[in-house]
Design a protein around this motif. Structure first.
Motif, PDB file in Angstrom:
ATOM      1  N   ASP A   1       0.937  -1.340  -0.024  1.00 47.29           N
ATOM      2  CA  ASP A   1       0.016   0.058   0.033  1.00 47.29           C
ATOM      3  C   ASP A   1       0.863   1.202  -0.009  1.00 47.29           C
ATOM      4  O   ASP A   1       0.540   2.307  -0.939  1.00 47.29           O
ATOM      5  CB  ASP A   1      -0.810  -0.154   1.248  1.00 47.29           C
ATOM      6  CG  ASP A   1      -1.925  -0.956   0.991  1.00 47.29           C
ATOM      7  OD1 ASP A   1      -2.328  -1.336  -0.140  1.00 47.29           O
ATOM      8  OD2 ASP A   1      -2.346  -1.361   2.089  1.00 47.29           O
ATOM      9  N   ASP A   2       1.741   1.310   0.763  1.00 48.61           N
ATOM     10  CA  ASP A   2       2.631   2.622   0.949  1.00 48.61           C
ATOM     11  C   ASP A   2       3.794   2.604   0.238  1.00 48.61           C
ATOM     12  O   ASP A   2       4.821   3.231   0.374  1.00 48.61           O
ATOM     13  CB  ASP A   2       3.019   2.529   2.474  1.00 48.61           C
ATOM     14  CG  ASP A   2       3.887   1.548   2.915  1.00 48.61           C
ATOM     15  OD1 ASP A   2       3.909   0.431   2.328  1.00 48.61           O
ATOM     16  OD2 ASP A   2       4.650   1.563   3.993  1.00 48.61           O
ATOM     17  N   PHE A   3       3.838   1.640  -1.082  1.00 49.02           N
ATOM     18  CA  PHE A   3       5.135   1.809  -1.916  1.00 49.02           C
ATOM     19  C   PHE A   3       5.083   3.161  -2.687  1.00 49.02           C
ATOM     20  O   PHE A   3       4.170   3.693  -3.195  1.00 49.02           O
ATOM     21  CB  PHE A   3       4.636   0.792  -3.003  1.00 49.02           C
ATOM     22  CG  PHE A   3       5.760   0.647  -3.996  1.00 49.02           C
ATOM     23  CD1 PHE A   3       7.111  -0.102  -3.649  1.00 49.02           C
ATOM     24  CD2 PHE A   3       5.921   1.310  -5.432  1.00 49.02           C
ATOM     25  CE1 PHE A   3       8.044  -0.273  -4.811  1.00 49.02           C
ATOM     26  CE2 PHE A   3       6.848   1.385  -6.031  1.00 49.02           C
ATOM     27  CZ  PHE A   3       8.087   0.640  -5.717  1.00 49.02           C
ATOM     28  N   THR A   4       6.369   3.541  -2.831  1.00 52.96           N
ATOM     29  CA  THR A   4       6.770   4.583  -3.684  1.00 52.96           C
ATOM     30  C   THR A   4       8.171   4.431  -4.182  1.00 52.96           C
ATOM     31  O   THR A   4       8.844   3.470  -3.736  1.00 52.96           O
ATOM     32  CB  THR A   4       6.903   6.059  -2.795  1.00 52.96           C
ATOM     33  OG1 THR A   4       7.890   5.675  -1.878  1.00 52.96           O
ATOM     34  CG2 THR A   4       5.722   6.749  -2.311  1.00 52.96           C
ATOM     35  N   VAL A   5       8.393   5.109  -5.305  1.00 54.31           N
ATOM     36  CA  VAL A   5       9.532   4.758  -5.864  1.00 54.31           C
ATOM     37  C   VAL A   5      10.239   5.993  -5.316  1.00 54.31           C
ATOM     38  O   VAL A   5      10.204   6.986  -5.100  1.00 54.31           O
ATOM     39  CB  VAL A   5       9.457   5.356  -7.653  1.00 54.31           C
ATOM     40  CG1 VAL A   5      10.912   5.442  -8.163  1.00 54.31           C
ATOM     41  CG2 VAL A   5       8.753   4.059  -8.246  1.00 54.31           C
ATOM     42  N   ASN A   6      11.591   5.472  -4.730  1.00 53.02           N
ATOM     43  CA  ASN A   6      12.390   6.540  -3.922  1.00 53.02           C
ATOM     44  C   ASN A   6      13.152   7.472  -4.438  1.00 53.02           C
ATOM     45  O   ASN A   6      13.268   8.552  -4.266  1.00 53.02           O
ATOM     46  CB  ASN A   6      13.345   5.613  -2.763  1.00 53.02           C
ATOM     47  CG  ASN A   6      12.496   4.735  -2.059  1.00 53.02           C
ATOM     48  OD1 ASN A   6      12.118   3.596  -2.524  1.00 53.02           O
ATOM     49  ND2 ASN A   6      12.172   5.090  -0.767  1.00 53.02           N
ATOM     50  N   LYS A   7      13.744   7.128  -5.681  1.00 51.97           N
ATOM     51  CA  LYS A   7      14.538   8.007  -6.549  1.00 51.97           C
ATOM     52  C   LYS A   7      14.261   7.720  -7.891  1.00 51.97           C
ATOM     53  O   LYS A   7      14.218   6.509  -8.394  1.00 51.97           O
ATOM     54  CB  LYS A   7      15.937   7.628  -6.085  1.00 51.97           C
ATOM     55  CG  LYS A   7      16.831   8.695  -6.578  1.00 51.97           C
ATOM     56  CD  LYS A   7      18.304   8.277  -5.917  1.00 51.97           C
ATOM     57  CE  LYS A   7      19.253   9.144  -6.239  1.00 51.97           C
ATOM     58  NZ  LYS A   7      20.793   8.632  -5.934  1.00 51.97           N
ATOM     59  N   VAL A   8      14.176   8.836  -8.866  1.00 52.70           N
ATOM     60  CA  VAL A   8      14.046   8.971 -10.127  1.00 52.70           C
ATOM     61  C   VAL A   8      15.391   9.396 -10.704  1.00 52.70           C
ATOM     62  O   VAL A   8      15.821  10.469 -10.349  1.00 52.70           O
ATOM     63  CB  VAL A   8      12.859   9.556 -10.616  1.00 52.70           C
ATOM     64  CG1 VAL A   8      12.782   9.425 -12.095  1.00 52.70           C
ATOM     65  CG2 VAL A   8      11.597   8.578 -10.087  1.00 52.70           C
ATOM     66  N   ILE A   9      16.293   8.684 -11.698  1.00 52.19           N
ATOM     67  CA  ILE A   9      17.158   9.286 -12.277  1.00 52.19           C
ATOM     68  C   ILE A   9      16.966   9.318 -13.738  1.00 52.19           C
ATOM     69  O   ILE A   9      16.918   8.605 -14.627  1.00 52.19           O
ATOM     70  CB  ILE A   9      18.429   8.529 -12.109  1.00 52.19           C
ATOM     71  CG1 ILE A   9      18.849   8.001 -10.652  1.00 52.19           C
ATOM     72  CG2 ILE A   9      19.877   8.838 -12.755  1.00 52.19           C
ATOM     73  CD1 ILE A   9      20.005   7.358 -10.067  1.00 52.19           C
ATOM     74  N   ALA A  10      16.529  10.812 -14.325  1.00 54.29           N
ATOM     75  CA  ALA A  10      16.236  11.045 -15.443  1.00 54.29           C
ATOM     76  C   ALA A  10      17.353  11.332 -16.289  1.00 54.29           C
ATOM     77  O   ALA A  10      18.613  11.259 -15.617  1.00 54.29           O
ATOM     78  CB  ALA A  10      15.210  12.154 -15.442  1.00 54.29           C
ATOM     79  N   ALA A  11      17.387  11.135 -17.801  1.00 57.14           N
ATOM     80  CA  ALA A  11      18.559  10.966 -18.497  1.00 57.14           C
ATOM     81  C   ALA A  11      18.917  12.552 -18.932  1.00 57.14           C
ATOM     82  O   ALA A  11      18.041  13.216 -19.172  1.00 57.14           O
ATOM     83  CB  ALA A  11      18.153  10.455 -19.899  1.00 57.14           C
ATOM     84  N   ASP A  12      20.127  12.918 -18.557  1.00 59.28           N
ATOM     85  CA  ASP A  12      20.505  14.381 -19.051  1.00 59.28           C
ATOM     86  C   ASP A  12      20.522  14.508 -20.433  1.00 59.28           C
ATOM     87  O   ASP A  12      20.198  15.581 -21.100  1.00 59.28           O
ATOM     88  CB  ASP A  12      21.940  14.741 -18.440  1.00 59.28           C
ATOM     89  CG  ASP A  12      22.250  14.619 -16.942  1.00 59.28           C
ATOM     90  OD1 ASP A  12      20.800  14.895 -16.449  1.00 59.28           O
ATOM     91  OD2 ASP A  12      23.053  14.167 -16.384  1.00 59.28           O
ATOM     92  N   LYS A  13      20.924  13.264 -21.219  1.00 54.51           N
ATOM     93  CA  LYS A  13      21.236  13.450 -22.614  1.00 54.51           C
ATOM     94  C   LYS A  13      19.776  12.719 -23.082  1.00 54.51           C
ATOM     95  O   LYS A  13      19.678  11.227 -22.944  1.00 54.51           O
ATOM     96  CB  LYS A  13      22.387  12.672 -23.059  1.00 54.51           C
ATOM     97  CG  LYS A  13      22.566  13.310 -24.429  1.00 54.51           C
ATOM     98  CD  LYS A  13      24.240  12.806 -24.746  1.00 54.51           C
ATOM     99  CE  LYS A  13      24.679  13.424 -25.908  1.00 54.51           C
ATOM    100  NZ  LYS A  13      25.091  12.453 -26.908  1.00 54.51           N
ATOM    101  N   GLN A  14      18.944  13.232 -23.958  1.00 57.52           N
ATOM    102  CA  GLN A  14      17.609  12.446 -24.202  1.00 57.52           C
ATOM    103  C   GLN A  14      17.502  12.331 -25.450  1.00 57.52           C
ATOM    104  O   GLN A  14      16.675  11.433 -26.068  1.00 57.52           O
ATOM    105  CB  GLN A  14      16.403  13.580 -23.835  1.00 57.52           C
ATOM    106  CG  GLN A  14      16.282  13.580 -22.424  1.00 57.52           C
ATOM    107  CD  GLN A  14      15.769  15.038 -21.818  1.00 57.52           C
ATOM    108  OE1 GLN A  14      15.239  15.765 -22.631  1.00 57.52           O
ATOM    109  NE2 GLN A  14      16.414  15.241 -20.871  1.00 57.52           N
ATOM    110  N   TYR A  15      18.683  12.651 -26.272  1.00 62.70           N
ATOM    111  CA  TYR A  15      18.696  12.061 -27.744  1.00 62.70           C
ATOM    112  C   TYR A  15      20.189  11.710 -27.767  1.00 62.70           C
ATOM    113  O   TYR A  15      20.973  12.172 -27.234  1.00 62.70           O
ATOM    114  CB  TYR A  15      18.164  13.355 -28.829  1.00 62.70           C
ATOM    115  CG  TYR A  15      16.993  13.603 -29.012  1.00 62.70           C
ATOM    116  CD1 TYR A  15      16.007  12.527 -29.349  1.00 62.70           C
ATOM    117  CD2 TYR A  15      16.263  14.440 -28.421  1.00 62.70           C
ATOM    118  CE1 TYR A  15      14.772  12.806 -29.831  1.00 62.70           C
ATOM    119  CE2 TYR A  15      15.007  14.796 -28.280  1.00 62.70           C
ATOM    120  CZ  TYR A  15      14.176  13.816 -28.903  1.00 62.70           C
ATOM    121  OH  TYR A  15      12.816  13.715 -29.137  1.00 62.70           O
TER     122      TYR A  15
END
Ligand SMILES: C[S@@+](CC[C@H](N)C(=O)[O-])C[C@H]1O[C@@H](n2cnc3c(N)ncnc32)[C@H](O)[C@@H]1O
Length: 467
Positions: free
Chosen positions: A113-127
């Motif tokens: 129930d209390d699940f969360t994604v703790n950290k998101v590492i987005a891409a600096d380079k998207q292309y």
């Protein structure tokens, strides 16, 4: 009340979110409708083309209101190509949707129930991030809407149209690979046409050219061109090789893989080196990897570094630990972490991957990794073969999309490890396996999402479990 959702019905729908695979999710009278090529925040008129027991599938007919997150797409092949299917969604929102999908999955499927994604590492380079692209040759070019059937329709070099194994969209610019690779792609097409080289026909098993696989080392600048053909005749490839070396004299490796089987795969039973080395090098952190044409290597170099740093953070090594890297591929995680552990044992079913891993340990002067070719579906079944190894303090799991075989999952409690780091490119199978681990007493401590594949629906997650 009559359910208005039947095949052929036209519905007005609010797209709430994105589902796995990138389709828009809408709800009508508590019934879920997946709508192709739509974005969260859009209101669309859509046609139901398939009704299932608990949901329906629809295609948009008209956008009634656009999404606040819509952006211009960069690629001229969008959306026909289907590869970067969410590139018209603002990147921040792409990552946000991936996070929501993982959270929804764990809350719904795993019942946490209390699940969360703790950290998101987005891409600096998207292309310009993919270090490997596989293009296919075909004698059945996809004819675009409004385009007349022209004689050149019997030659294409590009990517498969979604769900069409037989049709190839001619691609001359792909923004997720390095720019120089587009020039190589176009030169190979021009030379193949000039020299009348026939594309392979997967229906009749005739023709010569099957695939063009390009690899680029982002941290080394090294380049490999792999031409996959249906039979051996290197003379036919001479004009392509000559033109390539003329225009791109720095290419490090040109190889010819020969695939005589009908299976539509871009690797061969044999390989001929046409120019330079049999492998190129790429670096992750300060570890150098030799990558041959058929080696598995994480396709996004920059994000792979961040993925492995996340694994490093989760394993908490002090130098005294025995680590098992299960599904180790060419050993990238094991070699990246070797200096922080006492010993790392890597296991994979592919012989060439184990050979690459062993070789990569040597070229980096790493002496505390041991790699074994085993089939993990059966090797540790019911805890057998464990006596051949010291007890692992930490397990690293990085299985293929199908997740971990049930025999292997059942064997995991017998390893005696208190810490498990589970890397996955398929959150659905990862959640399935983690439910089992929770059942056996591990606790899901933390989850990080690393966006390895911007503009595509693919998701990569790393979970930490402890006992
Ligand atoms: C996602 S890759 C992991 C690669 C590696 N961790 C890396 O980062 O480069 C999954 C690996 O699982 C291996 N594999 C698939 N089925 C297997 C099996 N039954 N037994 C052992 N290895 C398997 C594949 O060969 C592949 O190298």
């Amino acid at each position: 009340m009559i359910n208005p959702i039947v095949k052929g019905a036209e519905l007005s729908l609010e797209i709430e979110s994105l589902a796995f695979g990138g389709k828009g999710v809408a709800r009508k009278d508590n019934f879920v409708v997946f709508v192709n090529n739509t974005l969260p925040g859009q209101k669309v008129r859509a046609l139901v083309y398939k009704k299932h027991r608990g949901y329906a599938e629809a295609r948009p007919l008209k956008i009634l209101r656009d999404s606040p997150h819509v952006v211009d797409s960069l690629c001229k092949h969008f959306p026909v190509c289907g590869g970067c299917s969410t590139q018209n969604l603002d990147y921040k929102e792409q990552v946000n949707q991936k996070k929501k999908q993982v959270e929804d999955l764990y809350i719904r499927q795993a019942g946490i129930d209390d699940f969360t994604v703790n950290k998101v590492i987005a891409a600096d380079k998207q292309y310009n991030y993919r270090n490997k692209m596989e293009f296919s040759f075909s004698n059945r070019r996809w004819i675009l809407e409004g385009e007349k059937e022209v004689p050149e329709s019997d030659f294409a070099l590009g990517l498969h149209i979604p769900r069409r194994y037989d049709k190839i969209l001619d691609i001359n610019e792909c923004h997720i690979q390095e720019k120089i690779c587009n020039n190589i792609l176009n030169l190979v097409r021009a030379e193949a046409l000039n020299n009348n080289l026939k594309p392979y026909d997967n229906k009749t098993n005739n023709g010569y050219l099957r695939h063009l696989v390009l690899r680029y080392g982002y941290n080394t600048g090294e380049l490999m061109v792999n031409l996959v053909t249906s039979y051996e005749n290197t003379k036919l490839l001479e004009p392509i090789k000559k033109a390539l070396l003329n225009q791109f004299p720095d290419i490090n490796s040109i190889v010819n893989n020969i695939n005589t089987r009908r299976a539509d795969v871009a690797y061969g039973e044999s390989e001929i080196i046409l120019h330079g080395a049999p492998a190129i090098r790429e670096k992750l952190g300060d570890i150098t990897f030799e990558i041959s044409a058929n080696s598995f290597f994480q396709t996004n170099t920059y994000q792979a570094e961040k993925l492995f740093l996340t694994v490093q953070e989760y394993v908490e090594l002090t130098g005294k630990e025995i680590v098992f890297d299960l599904f180790c591929g060419a050993g990238s995680i094991a070699l990246f972490l070797a200096r922080y552990a006492k010993e790392i044992y890597g296991f994979d079913v592919i012989k060439s991957a184990i050979e690459n891993a062993t070789r990569n340990a040597v070229i980096n002067g790493i002496g505390n990794t041991i790699f074994h070719k085993v089939n993990l579906d059966t090797y540790f079944k019911k805890g057998r073969n464990l006596d051949n190894y010291p007890t692992p303090d930490v397990l690293i799991l990085d299985p293929p999309r199908s997740g971990i075989h049930k025999n292997m999952v059942k064997a995991l409690p017998k390893f005696g490890s208190r810490r498990i780091v589970y890397v996955s490119c398929n959150p659905t199978t990862q959640a399935r396996d983690i439910i089992q681990l929770i059942h056996w007493g591990w606790k899901l401590q933390s989850m990080t999402l690393v966006d390895m594949f911007p503009h595509t629906p693919h998701i990569e997650t790393v979970a930490l479990l402890t006992k």
